[in-house]
Design a protein around this motif. Structure first.
Motif, short mmCIF file in Angstrom:
data_model
loop_
_atom_site.label_atom_id
_atom_site.label_comp_id
_atom_site.label_asym_id
_atom_site.label_seq_id
_atom_site.Cartn_x
_atom_site.Cartn_y
_atom_site.Cartn_z
N PRO A 345 14.10 -30.27 16.94
CA PRO A 345 15.46 -30.26 17.51
C PRO A 345 15.69 -29.07 18.43
O PRO A 345 16.39 -28.11 18.09
N THR A 348 19.44 -28.03 19.29
CA THR A 348 20.15 -27.38 18.19
C THR A 348 19.57 -26.01 17.90
O THR A 348 20.31 -25.02 17.73
N ASN A 405 17.21 -33.34 21.08
CA ASN A 405 16.67 -33.07 19.75
C ASN A 405 15.62 -34.07 19.31
O ASN A 405 14.81 -33.76 18.43
#
Length: 640
Positions: A345, A348, A405
């Motif tokens: 990811p 993130t 992601n």
């Protein structure tokens, strides 16, 4: 193209060959902090809505990638507009942070012909890419599964991955449902000696699999081997919160305005724990490399989410064990397969979503690779400049590689841009002629962001061709890969192998995979002792030499160093001596140092006139030390 700010110094011209990169521009999302400066003491941190307390003489742009750009407003130039220019950057940065959604850039927007550009490396988006890589690794016991072709098994998994030949896709679908986020066991890398390195998510213990599902899970984990080692990758490694906190402390320490006194700087560096985490990752990767290389077995990396530390350790193990992964092409392919396609990811972890799960695990991996490059400079085809370019690319929102992601999100975004997603059909590997497609750029399209001269610096001039894959061991290598104990299952934890009674957590009774007491291991406290254990036990096998191609790095004390060219580039005074990379660069740096020595050399006494040297003579280290010893103006020759 994502919003960015670009400054044009006097005499500077835009390079049309590299439209996506300049040393004088910053993507707005990459700006970590803006400061206005006037004089020697007036510094103001600029935020949206803040009022200027003075007209700035210069602004400092601190990048989240440790870069620092100083922009001065000369009299008669931009000085009257300094206030408007500065506030325009602040407002644009605030709007950029609110949007947080970038769609990358297509070939047509980069001024390239549509549909004619081939990706520099396989992007692992088609079944053909996976089949080609499987054949390259000679993984004959594995096949390409299409069970996730529509992302209905797991959106974080790639469309295609490798599973054992004798496992049906219907069994794969059912078995994956008993793992966290549907990320069941699959092959990461097949060792030429016969071992297999697998990765998977944590067991979903709340599920209730039937006997057939348990059997399928065990068959996938065993991968046709009688010796199975389960590795808890989260054991002894930092948590995501630990990685994030260490990186924040490192950035604060390396900023030019750090308040840490010089005599306490090294202690503060140790207090960030960043180098400790680098050391822990290298140590565990070394241990796993020994496990994979020493015997023919199945080694499974298990992490609850299977998207962070599994990718880091799997990549490091391949770098330590496979010479082809140390080539420029091989390393890029490795990152694409184990990080991008595997669903790390990025958005993130790099703070692109504003979530609390930010943690630069990939940057920690790049630091580990840099450590290997320092310890084994002749074994890597790529240079430190390549690692820097890759490090900086994660903050530049020009491609979808680090902007999403999961592979599903990248595919969805590409569809919105009407880009072409190739679907593998035997005999038809190219799109039909006559159609126009906008191919999405990847981070590996370096020639659109770097000049040819810069790309040449990606090559390591010290790379030894003797370390290339062609000189590696032939396939297979039974000489050092010795069969493991029959029907044995191990848990690798804290440097030691511990026998397990069963492989899956759902069995009420001990599994058929039991361990004989004669295979009980001795505890290992380091990768060296583990290597001794693996190649020295049992005694009747005899001592085996370290397999060719295997690297076991050091990680004690000063063997783990600070990546100064990356983290301290905001401090020009610290970068002295760090810019030389090529032979010509070293010659330029040596000429510069000799010029300084000529300027600072004391007057030659009359009795030394007869010993007067040619100013172009190269000084040896003893002579340099002698000259420096008598100077009242010290300076430092820093070696990276």
């Amino acid at each position: 193209m994502p919003p960015r700010v670009t400054f044009q110094p006097c005499g500077w011209q835009w390079n049309q060959d590299t439209p996506l990169n300049s040393e004088y521009d910053f993507a707005l999302v990459n700006i970590g902090r803006l400061e206005a400066v006037s004089g020697l003491s007036r510094v103001q941190l600029l935020r949206p809505g803040s009022l200027h307390k003075f007209i700035p003489e210069e602004i400092l742009i601190h990048g989240r990638d440790f870069r620092l750009l100083r922009v001065g407003f000369e009299a008669g130039g931009l000085e009257p507009q300094a206030f408007q220019v500065t506030m325009a950057i602040v407002q644009a940065r605030a709007q950029s942070n609110q949007a947080q959604q970038y769609s990358g850039i297509t070939l047509s927007k980069a001024g390239q012909g549509s549909g004619s550009r081939k990706p520099p490396i396989p992007l692992m988006e088609t079944a053909e890419d996976w089949e080609t890589e499987r054949k390259k690794q000679a993984a004959r016991g594995w096949r390409v599964s299409t069970v996730n072709e529509r992302f209905d098994v797991a959106t974080s998994l790639p469309r295609y991955f490798w599973v054992p030949n004798r496992i049906l896709d219907s069994e794969v679908r059912r078995a994956y449902g008993h793992f966290h986020q549907g990320r069941g066991p699959r092959l990461s890398w097949h060792h030429p000696g016969g071992s297999d390195l697998l990765r998977c998510g944590g067991f979903y213990t709340a599920s209730d699999p039937n006997k057939e599902d348990i059997r399928a899970v065990e068959l996938m984990l065993q991968a046709g081997h009688s010796d199975v080692v389960l590795v808890d990758t989260m054991d002894e490694l930092p948590s995501l919160a630990d990685v994030q906190l260490a990186h924040l402390r490192l950035r604060a320490l390396c900023l030019p305005d750090s308040s840490v006194a010089e005599d306490k700087w090294l202690s503060a560096l140790e207090g960030t724990r960043w180098l400790d985490y680098v050391r822990a990752c290298l140590r565990k990767a070394s241990d796993i490399s020994v496990l994979v290389t020493s015997r023919v077995r199945s080694v499974i990396l298990q992490e609850r989410g299977d998207r962070d530390l599994n990718g880091l350790l799997s990549s490091l193990v391949q770098l330590l064990s496979a010479p082809e992964a140390r080539t420029l092409f091989g390393f890029q392919s490795l990152v694409q397969r184990e990080w991008v396609a595997a669903g790390h990811p990025f958005l993130t972890r790099l703070g692109g979503t504003g979530a609390s799960e930010e943690a630069p695990v990939f940057l920690l991996f790049l630091d580990c690779v840099w450590q290997l490059l320092q310890q084994f400079p002749a074994d890597f085809e790529f240079s430190e400049f390549f690692l820097l370019a890759l490090h900086d690319s994660v903050r530049v929102p020009d491609t979808l590689t680090f902007l999403r992601n999961t592979p599903w999100e990248r595919g969805k975004q590409s569809g919105q841009l009407n880009s072409y997603t190739q679907v593998y059909t035997p005999g038809y590997s190219q799109p039909p002629a006559g159609n126009s497609f906008n191919l999405q750029l990847s981070v590996w399209d370096w020639d659109l962001r770097y000049s040819n001269a810069q790309i040449l610096q990606f090559q390591n001039p010290g790379y030894d061709p003797e370390h290339c894959p062609d000189s590696w061991l032939p396939r297979p290598q039974p000489s050092f890969m010795v069969p493991g104990p029959p029907s044995s299952v191990w848990l690798f934890s804290r440097g030691a192998l511990t026998p397990l009674n069963q492989l899956c957590p759902w069995r009420d009774s001990p599994s058929l995979l039991a361990v004989s007491s004669r295979w009980l291991p001795r505890p290992a406290i380091s990768s060296e002792s583990l290597a001794d254990q693996e190649w020295g036990l049992p005694s009747h096998w005899g001592a085996c030499p370290l397999p060719p191609g295997l690297l076991l790095p050091g990680y004690l004390g000063p063997q783990i160093r600070l990546w100064r060219r990356c983290y301290l580039r905001g401090r020009p005074e610290v970068q002295m001596g760090l810019s030389a990379l090529t032979v010509s660069g070293l010659q330029d740096e040596l000429s510069h140092l000799q010029e300084l020595l000529r300027k600072w050399t004391p007057r030659i006494s009359p009795e030394d006139h007869s010993k007067k040297r040619d100013p172009h003579t190269i000084l040896n280290p003893t002579e340099i030390a002698g000259i420096l010893k008598g100077q009242s103006h010290p300076f430092w020759i820093t070696r990276c």
